[in-house]
Design an enzyme around this catalytic site. Structure first.
Site, PDB file in Angstrom:
ATOM      1  N   ASP A 167       0.860  -1.188   0.000  1.00  0.00           N
ATOM      2  CA  ASP A 167       0.000   0.000   0.000  1.00  0.00           C
ATOM      3  C   ASP A 167       0.887   1.224   0.000  1.00  0.00           C
ATOM      4  O   ASP A 167       2.056   1.133   0.352  1.00  0.00           O
ATOM      5  CB  ASP A 167      -0.790   0.037   1.312  1.00  0.00           C
ATOM      6  CG  ASP A 167      -2.127  -0.630   1.155  1.00  0.00           C
ATOM      7  OD1 ASP A 167      -2.362  -1.127   0.066  1.00  0.00           O
ATOM      8  OD2 ASP A 167      -2.912  -0.640   2.107  1.00  0.00           O
TER       9      ASP A 167
ATOM     10  N   ASP B 117      -4.416  -2.512   4.930  1.00  0.00           N
ATOM     11  CA  ASP B 117      -4.919  -2.031   6.217  1.00  0.00           C
ATOM     12  C   ASP B 117      -6.440  -1.997   6.267  1.00  0.00           C
ATOM     13  O   ASP B 117      -7.026  -2.057   7.314  1.00  0.00           O
ATOM     14  CB  ASP B 117      -4.347  -0.641   6.546  1.00  0.00           C
ATOM     15  CG  ASP B 117      -4.576   0.339   5.407  1.00  0.00           C
ATOM     16  OD1 ASP B 117      -5.249  -0.043   4.429  1.00  0.00           O
ATOM     17  OD2 ASP B 117      -4.080   1.473   5.490  1.00  0.00           O
TER      18      ASP B 117
ATOM     19  N   ASP C 283      -9.075  -4.982   1.923  1.00  0.00           N
ATOM     20  CA  ASP C 283      -7.832  -5.683   1.569  1.00  0.00           C
ATOM     21  C   ASP C 283      -7.866  -7.148   1.988  1.00  0.00           C
ATOM     22  O   ASP C 283      -6.966  -7.906   1.650  1.00  0.00           O
ATOM     23  CB  ASP C 283      -6.620  -5.014   2.256  1.00  0.00           C
ATOM     24  CG  ASP C 283      -6.333  -3.650   1.675  1.00  0.00           C
ATOM     25  OD1 ASP C 283      -6.577  -3.464   0.474  1.00  0.00           O
ATOM     26  OD2 ASP C 283      -5.885  -2.770   2.423  1.00  0.00           O
TER      27      ASP C 283
END
Length: 1169
Positions: free
Chosen positions: A460, A781, A785
Site C-alpha cells: 500500500d 490495512d 484488503d
C-alpha cells in the site's frame, strides 16, 4: 434526540444497592432479546422497553455520556452480566502430550522388541545345553554375562522414555509459547467506548454490559449490542449465519449487532447488551464445548494445522462462531467447487517430499539388514555347523532374532530424520520471538519462513511507504490556486463558512485532533488521517470544528453515505433548520467529485456554471500539478435540495449537480527510511510494487521518491481501469496469458479497487512465466484488503492503522506500520530457510554414515558396530541438540545480498550435496578402518564376532566415540552452507550453539567413562581419548579441503528436496475438480502427520489395497487412531466417509492415495500438534 440525558440520570453511581435487581433486566432477558432478529427484535424492544433508550435506562447508562467508569459500578456489572472473556480451550496436559509422543510407530516397534528381548533374557535353558545353542555365532558367553542380558532391553526402553519425554516437553513448551503469543494478540485488540462523555479506547476484555461503543468500518464487534444511532451501516454476519450477503442495520428495521461479525461499511453507536459467554458467539462456544470430542474436532478452525504450518489461531470470538449450518454449507460447497486453498508453505512442501524419500530408503535398508542377519545366522548355525533345532534352544534363537530385529529397527530410527520437524519448529519459534522486537507480530508460524522466499511485495502507499501524517499544503479556493494555506482574510466569508461547516460535519465524529502528549510535540491525529488533515485546515484558518459538531450532533444527521472503496466519497445530508429542504455536503477524490459538479464557487463566493471543458482545464492546471508534487487531491462540495424529499436510496441521482467549494492538496510525506529499505529489497532480488487507491500522478510521484520507479527504466504505471482493459477478454473474464504480459513490468497500480489488488496478487502467484514461480507478500490495512491478504503467500496487516478485518486475514501484523519491518521479516525468513538447510546438511551426513555403518557392519560381522542404545543417543541427542544449535543462528545483513530461492529451488543445493557426501566419505573411511583394523592401530583386542551377551569391548567403544566426535566437529562445518571457508565466523554471537557443542561433549565423556553395559561402553584411557578428538578435528581440516573443490566441476551431484515443478502445476490445473493439493500434500494429509515413518506408509498402503480388494468401508488404519486435527477441506467429509480415499485421487498411486486417505495414522512425531 440530542438531549436524551435529560430523560434519565446517567445512573451509574453506586448508591443504589448491590444486587442483580439493580438493573431493570436480567442476563436471561437480554439473552432472549439478542436471539431475535430484524422485525421480531424491533417489536420486542418497542413492546417491552419502549425503545433503545428504554433499554439504556434499565441498564443505567446514558446513550450520550456512556458509563461513569466508576470501578465499583463496573464490578457490579461484571457480577450481574459476566465479563467479556471466552475462556480458551484447556491446553493439553503434559501426560496427554506424552501419550501422543508414544504413538510413534518406530518407537512402538522398539518398545515391543525391547520387551520381548527383556522377557527372553530371563530364560535360561536347563542343563549344559546352553553352549550348544549359543555357539551358532560368536564365542561362548560366561555365566555373569548371561545374567546381565536384560540390560540391553532395559536400556532401549529407557532411551524410548527419554525420547518421548523430550518430544512431549518440546510440544508443551511450544504450546505455552503460542498461548503467550495469543494472549498478546488479544491484549492488543482495543475497542472505542464512551465513558463520562469521553471517547476512549479500552481492551476488549474490559467492555461491560451498558457500555456505549462506537463502531466503524472495519471493526470486528467484540460483544452483542443494540444500535442507538447508525449511518449507512452494513454488517458481514457470515461468521455466525454462513450467509455472505451484507446485512443493512438500522434502528427501525434491524438494530441487533452480534459479536464476531464484521462492520463492512458505515459507522454508529451501540449499547452493549451481552458479553463473553452470554454473547451469541459465547453461546455457540458453550454448545460446542458440551458436544464433546467430536464437536471439538469439527470446530478446529477451517485453517488446517497442516504439517509444520502451526497456525496460531485467534482464540477470539470468531473461532467458535462457526455454527453447524456453516459446517454443512461448507461441506456442500466443497463437493461443488474447487476450494481455493492457500498452498502449503514452500518449505513444508519440500521437506515433506524429502522426508518421505528418506523414510522409504531407510525402510528398505532396515528390512534388508534384518533379512541378511537372519539368513546368515540360520545358514551358519543349521547349515555350516549342522546343528538341529532343539525345543529348549528356541528362546535363545528367538533372542538372536530379536537382537537382529532391534538392529534393523535401529537402522530405521537413524534413517528417519525426526529431528527435522523439531529443527523447523525451534527455528520458527525462535524467529517469531525475535521478530516481535523487530515490530513483526507473527500470527501464522509458517509465514515467517515463506517470507524468506518472497520474490514480490505488493505494498500500500498510505501509512506503509508514507508517514500517514497528512496535512493540507495547497488549496484551490474561489478561482485562486494557493501554493500554501491561505490566510482566512483572503477567502470570502461565505465561502469560508461553507467550507468549515462542510468539513466539520461531513467527517466521522470519531475523527479528532487532540493536543500533543508532550510539550512542543505535534498535535495527535485520531481517526481517519485524511479527515484529520481537513480538520487541521479548519484550525489553520483560525476556526474550530467542535462547536459546529456540538450544534449538529450525530443524531441530527439526516442521512450519511459513508466512504467505501467503490464510492471513494462521503456525503452527509442535513435537514434545514426551517424544515424547508435539505443540504448535502460531499467530499472525495477530486476527479470523482468534480465529474459530478455542475457549478463552482467563484472569487466572490457565488456559484457559476462549471462545464466539462472547465473541468478539463482545472484538472490540467490545478489537480495534475498538485498530484505531480505527490499530493492527494480532495474536493469539497455541496448540494441543496428544495421541494419534496428525494429518494435517498437512488445514489446516482443524489450525487449529481453538486457545487464545488474548494479543492485541497494533502501531503503525506514518504517515511525517511523507506527509500533505503526498497533499495535493499531490490538488491535482494525482490520486486516492490505499489498498489494504491490514489490518483496516478500522486502515485507516480511517491513511487519515484521511494525508488520503486527508477529513471530510465521502462516500467509500467497503470490505473485500475486500464489494467482491467489489458487483462480481461471480451467477456470480462481475467485471462492468465494477458496478465502475464502485464505484471512483470508493472510497478504502480493507481486508483485500484480491492478486486484489482486481489486479481493482481492471484495472477502473480499463479503465473508460470519466468525462471521461478513467484512468492508474493502483500500489505493492507482496510477491510477491503482482506481477500488480497488471504490470497497472498504472506499477508501483512498494519497494527496501527489496520482494521480488525485486515488483521484477521493477515499472517503477520506490522506493529509500527513501517515498510522497513517487512525487510526485517525477509531477513528472518531467509535465516529460517538457511537454518533448516544447515540442519539438513548435518543431519543427512549423520544418517548416511550411521545407516551404512550399521548395515555393512551387520552384514559382515553379524552385529552392528553402533549398538541400538548408542544409535538412539546419536539420533536423539545429536538431532535435538543440533537442531537447537543450528536453528538459532541470528540473521546477518549478508542474507539480503542473494536472490530469493523461490518456490522450486531444491532444499539441498549441489554445494550442500558435495558437503554431505564429502564428509560422509571421510567418516566412513575412518569408521571402517577402525572397525576392521582398529586392533592394529590401538593396543586393544578385536571386538568383532563377540557372543550374544559379551561385555562391551574397548574396540567398539572407540568406534562409537570417534563417530560422535566426528559428528560434533562436523556440526561446526554445518554452520555454513554456501561453501564459505570460515566456519567459525560469528560463532560467539550464538551462545546456544557454543553451549550445545560443549554440553554434548561433556555428556559423551560421561557416557563413555560411566555408561558401562547399558551403553555398551567401556572406559577409555586419556591417550585413546586424545586420538578420538584428533580424528574428530580432522573433520574441520577435511571441510576446508571440500570447500576448495569447485562445485561446478562435480557434474554428477544431484539436488534434492525440490519444490513443485511446472509440469505438476499444469497437471494440477487439468484435474480441477479434485481438490488442489500437490502430491506431497496428499502424503501428509493430516495436520498431525509430520513425519511419515516408512512403516506407517507401508501399513497404510496395505490397508488401502485391502479395502479396495474387499470393498469394505472401514479402513483398519482409520480405526487404529483417530487423527486429532481434521484437515482443511476434509473437515466434515473425512470423518463421515472412510472411503474418501477413492474421492481424493483418481490415480490411486500407492503413495498419494495411501496417504491421502483417512486411513493414514496420525504420527504425532516431534512437532506438529
Amino acid at each position: 434526540m440530542a438531549n436524551n440525558t435529560a430523560d434519565h440520570p446517567p445512573g451509574n453511581s453506586v448508591a443504589e444497592g448491590n444486587h442483580e435487581g439493580d438493573f431493570g433486566c436480567t442476563v436471561m432477558d437480554l439473552r432472549e432479546l439478542m436471539e431475535l432478529r430484524s422485525a421480531e427484535a424491533v417489536n420486542k424492544i418497542s413492546n417491552v422497553h419502549g425503545d433503545v433508550h428504554g433499554i439504556c435506562r434499565r441498564l443505567k447508562t446514558s446513550p450520550i455520556e456512556g458509563l461513569s467508569g466508576n470501578p465499583a459500578d463496573l464490578e457490579k456489572r461484571h457480577t450481574a452480566f459476566g465479563k467479556n472473556f471466552i475462556p480458551p480451550k484447556k491446553p493439553k496436559t503434559f501426560l496427554q502430550l506424552v501419550w501422543e509422543a508414544l504413538q510413534d510407530v518406530t518407537l512402538i516397534i522398539l518398545e515391543i522388541a525391547a520387551i520381548i528381548s527383556l522377557g527372553l533374557s530371563f530364560y535360561h535353558p536347563q542343563g549344559n545345553d546352553s553352549n550348544v545353542c549359543g555357539q551358532g555365532v560368536g564365542g561362548v558367553e560366561d555365566e555373569g554375562e548371561a545374567q546381565a542380558g536384560w540390560i540391553e532391553g532395559a536400556a532401549i526402553l529407557f532411551s524410548v522414555i527419554i525420547v518421548v519425554l523430550v518430544t512431549a516437553f518440546n510440544d508443551w513448551s511450544k504450546e505455552k509459547q503460542f498461548r503467550g503469543l495469543q494472549s498478546r494478540i488479544e491484549q492488543e485488540q482495543k475497542f472505542t467506548v464512551i465513558r463520562k462523555g469521553q471517547v476512549i479506547q479500552i481492551p476488549v476484555a474490559e467492555i461491560v454490559v451498558g457500555d456505549i461503543a462506537q463502531i466503524k468500518y472495519g471493526d470486528l464487534l467484540p460483544a452483542d449490542g443494540i444500535l442507538i444511532q447508525g449511518n449507512d451501516l452494513k454488517i458481514d454476519e457470515s461468521s455466525l449465519t454462513g450467509e455472505s450477503d451484507q446485512v443493512r442495520k438500522s434502528l427501525d428495521k434491524d438494530p441487533m449487532l452480534l459479536s464476531g461479525t464484521h462492520v463492512m461499511e458505515g459507522s454508529g453507536r451501540m449499547v452493549v447488551t451481552a458479553v463473553g459467554l452470554n454473547s451469541q458467539t459465547g453461546i455457540i462456544f458453550t454448545l460446542l464445548g458440551a458436544g464433546g470430542e467430536e464437536e471439538e474436532k469439527k470446530v478446529k478452525k477451517a485453517k488446517a494445522q497442516d504439517g509444520i504450518a502451526l497456525e496460531i489461531q485467534p482464540l477470539k470470538s470468531e473461532e467458535g462462531a462457526e455454527s453447524e449450518e456453516k459446517e454443512e454449507k461448507e461441506e456442500k460447497e466443497i463437493k461443488k467447487v474447487n476450494v481455493t486453498k492457500k498452498e502449503k508453505s514452500v518449505l513444508q512442501g519440500k521437506l515433506t517430499r524429502l522426508a518421505v524419500q528418506i523414510g522409504k530408503a531407510g525402510l528398505i535398508m532396515s528390512a534388508v539388514t534384518v533379512i541378511i542377519l537372519i539368513l546368515y545366522f540360520v545358514i551358519y548355525t543349521f547349515g555350516v555347523n549342522k546343528q538341529e533345532w532343539k525345543a529348549e534352544c528356541t528362546p535363545i534363537y528367538i533372542q538372536y532374532f530379536v537382537k537382529f530385529f532391534i538392529i534393523g529397527v535401529t537402522v530405521l530410527v537413524v534413517a528417519v530424520p525426526e529431528g527435522l520437524p523439531l529443527a523447523v519448529t525451534i527455528s520458527l519459534a525462535y524467529s517469531v520471538k525475535k521478530m516481535m522486537k523487530d515490530n513483526n507480530l507473527v500470527r501464522h508460524l509458517d509465514a515467517c519462513e515463506t517470507m524468506g522466499n518472497a520474490t514480490a511485495i505488493c505494498s500500500d502507499k498510505t501509512g506503509t511507504l508514507t508517514m500517514n501524517r497528512m496535512t493540507v499544503v495547497q488549496a484551490y479556493i474561489g478561482d485562486t490556486h494557493y501554493k500554501t494555506v491561505p490566510e482566512p482574510e483572503a477567502i470570502k466569508p461565505e465561502t469560508l463558512e461553507l467550507m468549515v461547516n462542510s468539513i466539520s460535519i461531513n467527517s466521522a465524529y470519531t475523527t479528532k485532533i487532540l493536543s500533543p502528549e508532550k510539550e512542543g510535540g505535534l498535535p495527535r491525529h485520531v481517526g481517519n488521517k485524511t479527515e484529520c488533515a481537513l480538520l487541521g485546515l479548519v484550525l489553520e484558518l483560525k476556526r474550530d470544528y467542535q462547536p459546529i459538531r456540538d450544534e449538529v450532533p450525530e443524531e441530527k444527521l439526516y442521512k450519511v453515505y459513508t466512504f467505501n472503496s467503490s464510492r471513494k466519497s462521503m456525503s452527509t445530508v442535513l435537514k434545514n433548520a426551517d424544515g424547508s429542504g435539505f443540504r448535502m455536503y460531499s467530499k472525495g477524490a477530486s476527479e470523482i467529485i468534480l465529474r459530478k459538479c455542475s457549478h463552482i464557487l467563484d472569487a466572490s463566493g457565488q456559484p457559476r456554471v462549471f462545464k466539462p471543458k472547465d473541468r478539463d482545464e482545472m484538472v490540467r492546471k490545478v489537480i495534475e500539478p498538485m498530484a505531480c508534487d505527490g499530493l492527494r487531491t480532495i474536493c469539497v462540495a455541496k448540494r441543496d435540495f428544495t421541494g419534496e424529499e428525494p429518494n435517498w436510496d437512488n445514489e446516482a441521482e443524489i450525487l449529481t449537480d453538486l457545487t464545488c467549494i474548494c479543492v485541497v492538496g494533502i501531503e503525506d510525506p514518504v517515511r525517511p527510511e523507506v527509500p533505503e529499505a526498497i533499495a535493499k529489497c531490490q538488491r535482494a532480488g525482490i520486486t516492490v510494487r505499489m498498489v494504491t487507491g490514489d490518483n496516478i500522478n500522486t502515485a507516480r510521484a511517491i513511487a519515484t521518491k521511494c525508488g520503486i520507479l527508477l529513471p530510465g527504466e521502462d516500467f509500467l504505471c497503470l490505473e485500475g481501469k486500464e489494467f482491467n482493459q489489458q487483462i480481461r477478454n471480451d467477456k470480462g473474464e481475467v485471462e492468465q496469458e494477458r496478465l502475464d504480459k502485464v505484471w512483470p513490468k508493472l510497478r504502480v497500480l493507481a486508483r485500484s479497487s480491492p478486486t484489482d489488488k486481489h486479481t493482481l496478487v492471484k495472477g502473480i502467484i499463479d503465473s508460470t512465466v519466468g525462471e521461478t514461480r513467484q512468492v508474493v507478500a502483500v500489505t493492507g490495512d482496510g477491510t477491503n484488503d482482506g481477500p488480497a491478504l488471504k490470497k497472498a503467500d504472506v499477508g501483512f496487516a498494519m497494527g496501527i492503522a489496520g482494521t480488525d478485518v485486515a488483521k484477521e486475514a493477515s499472517d503477520i501484523i506490522l506493529t509500527d506500520d513501517n515498510f522497513t519491518s517487512i525487510v526485517k521479516a525477509v531477513m528472518w525468513g531467509r535465516n529460517v530457510y538457511d537454518s533448516i538447510s544447515k540442519f539438513l546438511q548435518f543431519q543427512l551426513t549423520v544418517n548416511v554414515v550411521a545407516v551404512i555403518v550399521a548395515f555393512t557392519g551387520a552384514c559382515i560381522t553379524q552385529d552392528s558396530p553402533l549398538k541400538a542404545v548408542q544409535m538412539l543417543w546419536v539420533n536423539l541427542i545429536m538431532d535435538t541438540l543440533a537442531s537447537l544449535a543450528l536453528a538459532t543462528e541470528p540473521p546477518t545483513e549478508s542474507l539480503l545480498l542473494r536472490k530469493p530461492y523461490g518456490r522450486d529451488k531444491p532444499l539441498i543445493s549441489r554445494t550442500m550435496m558435495k558437503n554431505i557426501l564429502g564428509h560422509a566419505v571421510y567418516q566412513l573411511v575412518v569408521t571402517f578402518t577402525l572397525l576392521f583394523a582398529g586392533e592394529k592401530f590401538f593396543p586393544i583386542d578385536s571386538g568383532r564376532n563377540s557372543p550374544l551377551h559379551a561385555p562391551p569391548s574397548e574396540h567398539y567403544t572407540i568406534i562409537f566415540n570417534v563417530f560422535v566426535m566426528m559428528q560434533l566437529f562436523n556440526e561446526i562445518n554445518a554452520r555454513k552452507i554456501h561453501g564459505e571457508r570460515n566456519v567459525f565466523e560469528g560463532v560467539y554471537r550464538n551462545p546456544i550453539f557454543c553451549s550445545v557443542v560443549l554440553g554434548t561433549f561433556a555428556l559423551q565423556i560421561i557416557i563413555v567413562q560411566f555408561g558401562g553395559k547399558p551403553f555398551s561402553c567401556t572406559a577409555l584411557s586419556l591417550e585413546q581419548w586424545l586420538w578420538c578428538v584428533f580424528i574428530g578435528v580432522g573433520e574441520l581440516l577435511w571441510g576446508q579441503f571440500i570447500s576448495a573443490v569447485p562445485t561446478h566441476r562435480l557434474k554428477f551431484l544431484k539436488e534434492a528436496g525440490h519444490g513443485i515443478t511446472k509440469e505438476e502445476i499444469q497437471q494440477e490445473e487439468q484435474t480441477e475438480d479434485v481438490d488442489e493439493i500437490d502430491h506431497a500434500e496428499m502424503e501428509l494429509r493430516r495436520g498431525q502427520i509430520l513425519w511419515f515413518r516408512g512403516l506407517n506408509r507401508i501399513q497404510t498402503q496395505m490397508d488401502v489395497v485391502y479395502t479396495f480388494q474387499s470393498g469394505q468401508t472401514a479402513v483398519p488404519g482409520a480405526l487404529r487412531r483417530q487423527p486429532s486435527v481434521v484437515s482443511q477441506h476434509n473437515d466434515a467429509k473425512t470423518v463421515s466417509s472412510p472411503t474418501h480415499v477413492g474421492i481424493s485421487s483418481s490415480s490411486l498411486s500407492a503413495n498419494s492415495a495411501a496417504a491421502g486417505g483417512p486411513s493414514a495414522p496420525a504420527s504425532s512425531s516431534t512437532a506438529g500438534n
